[in-house]
Design an enzyme around this catalytic site. Structure first.
Site, mmCIF file in Angstrom:
data_model
loop_
_atom_site.group_PDB
_atom_site.id
_atom_site.type_symbol
_atom_site.label_atom_id
_atom_site.label_comp_id
_atom_site.label_asym_id
_atom_site.label_seq_id
_atom_site.Cartn_x
_atom_site.Cartn_y
_atom_site.Cartn_z
ATOM 1 N N THR A 201 -6.280 -24.874 -23.275
ATOM 2 C CA THR A 201 -7.239 -25.658 -22.462
ATOM 3 C C THR A 201 -6.496 -26.478 -21.418
ATOM 4 O OG1 THR A 201 -8.967 -25.851 -24.115
ATOM 5 C CG2 THR A 201 -8.903 -27.591 -22.519
ATOM 6 N N ASP B 240 -15.758 -26.991 -27.399
ATOM 7 C CA ASP B 240 -16.164 -28.321 -26.928
ATOM 8 C C ASP B 240 -16.033 -28.483 -25.417
ATOM 9 O OD1 ASP B 240 -13.355 -28.040 -27.439
ATOM 10 O OD2 ASP B 240 -13.148 -30.171 -26.950
ATOM 11 N N THR C 281 -8.654 -31.693 -25.586
ATOM 12 C CA THR C 281 -8.116 -30.396 -25.988
ATOM 13 C C THR C 281 -7.841 -30.442 -27.477
ATOM 14 O OG1 THR C 281 -6.230 -28.909 -25.863
ATOM 15 C CG2 THR C 281 -5.828 -31.179 -25.186
HETATM 16 N N1 ASP Z 1 -10.912 -27.210 -27.306
HETATM 17 C C1 ASP Z 1 -10.765 -25.813 -27.004
HETATM 18 C C2 ASP Z 1 -11.793 -25.033 -27.751
HETATM 19 O O1 ASP Z 1 -12.066 -25.358 -28.896
HETATM 20 C C3 ASP Z 1 -9.448 -25.269 -27.334
HETATM 21 C C4 ASP Z 1 -8.306 -26.132 -26.950
HETATM 22 O O2 ASP Z 1 -8.433 -27.175 -26.381
HETATM 23 O O3 ASP Z 1 -7.211 -25.772 -27.250
HETATM 24 O O4 ASP Z 1 -12.295 -24.078 -27.226
#
Ligand code: ASP
Length: 347
Positions: free
Chosen positions: A211, A242, A262
């Site tokens: 992210t 999210d 993230t």
């Molecule tokens: N938050 C992101 C998701 O759950 C993934 C990430 O931030 O690494 O899609």
């Protein structure tokens, strides 16, 4: 009497310009912070070369956003510009370099929010939009909705004249190898646990995270936040994380703060992390740093959710807490402070 009047007049004239200058200076504070994802970033595998590549991409994104702010452009424009550089870099899990779904495709999520207007735009599960954050902004500015998903969002992107690409444009070998490894681990765990969902829970964090995001304060005092992601490796069934959920992965409100998150999205959704940080500032009177720290290092840790956030307030304070091993991050403020780093002990 005349003398008194003269004294008052002289005092006013001599002090007001200084007061005005100070006020103008205070109003001109501007700053940006960006992230390129949190997770189990293995320090022992972080060669000097790799570190340099990450840090130079982070600096490029940060400095591009910062230059716009210095030029008097809006925090929204700075956030979009910084995120687009990270989307175009194969190093990060957004746009080019996004992770693969279980079925070997890329499904992208993004969102943007403006802290002055509380306008927001979000997109989930798109497969052919080169810059999901540009689409999120178009949804915010040009549609009557906040969130569009899948094929409908792609039709809208096309109508808006945004660049569409083949899904294979997002391919990178490194992410494909991660998918193969993740699927092998999933198959082994599924055999043992006899339950795909339970097996998915056991996937190492390295498959879960990525992210990119940015938060910024502009010279007019407005803060904005944006986030863009490919989600989680081997995600299934149209899973949405999210990042496109306003209040979970992204939130901005000039009354409190702007946040981009993230981490393990399912936790960030359930604990509405971004909005909770801002609410604690607004209703409990906590500082930005304290609010973000409580949510990331107490609430989320107790719940078992790993990840981090970048956050900014209208004074230009920046905080970037994370409870994972590392988080790619960078910041720059008009007060002269700047930072780029990955691990906790990076200064
Ligand atoms: N938050 C992101 C998701 O759950 C993934 C990430 O931030 O690494 O899609």
């Amino acid at each position: 009497m005349k003398n008194k009047l003269f004294l008052v007049l002289a005092l006013t004239l001599s002090t007001s310009p200084l007061w005005l200058v100070n006020k103008a200076q205070a109003q001109q504070a501007f700053a940006i912070a960006i992230h390129g994802g949190a997770g189990t970033i293995d320090k022992s595998k972080m060669t000097q070369e790799k570190r340099q590549a990450y840090e130079s991409a982070l600096k490029k994104a940060r400095d591009t956003g910062y230059a716009l702010l210095a030029d008097g452009k809006s925090s929204q424009a700075a956030v979009i510009a910084a995120i687009q550089i990270l989307e175009d870099s194969p190093l990060f899990n957004a746009g080019k370099g996004a992770v693969y779904t279980f079925d070997g495709e890329h499904e992208l999520d993004a969102s943007i929010m403006n802290g002055k207007t509380l306008n927001a735009g979000a997109v989930s599960g798109v497969k052919t939009v080169k810059s999901p954050i540009a689409l999120a902004e178009a949804i915010m500015e040009e549609s009557v909705h906040v969130m569009l998903s899948g094929e409908g969002a792609e039709v809208f992107a096309n109508q808006q004249g945004l660049t569409l690409v083949e899904n294979s444009y997002f391919n990178t070998d490194a992410r494909f190898q991660s998918l193969l490894k993740a699927k092998k681990q999933l198959a082994e765990q599924e055999k043992e646990l006899k339950d795909f969902q339970a097996a998915h829970q056991t996937l190492d964090n390295e498959y879960k995270f990525g992210t990119v995001g940015a938060v910024a304060l502009d010279k007019s005092g407005t803060i904005s936040a944006g986030t863009s992601t490919g989600g989680m490796t081997a995600k299934r069934f149209g899973r949405i994380g999210d990042a496109p959920i306003i209040g979970a992965g992204t939130y901005a409100n000039n009354d409190s703060c702007a946040v981009s998150a993230t981490g393990h999205g399912e936790y960030f959704i359930r604990y509405h992390v971004a909005a909770d940080i801002c609410a604690r500032m607004q209703y409990q009177g906590l500082s930005l740093e304290k609010s973000a720290d409580v949510v990331i290092n107490d609430v989320l840790v107790k719940a078992g959710g790993s990840g981090g956030v970048i956050a900014i307030d209208t004074q230009g304070n920046i905080t970037m807490p994370f409870n994972s091993l590392g988080m790619y991050r960078a910041s720059k403020s008009s007060n002269g402070k700047e930072f780029v780093g990955i691990f906790k002990d990076d200064k």
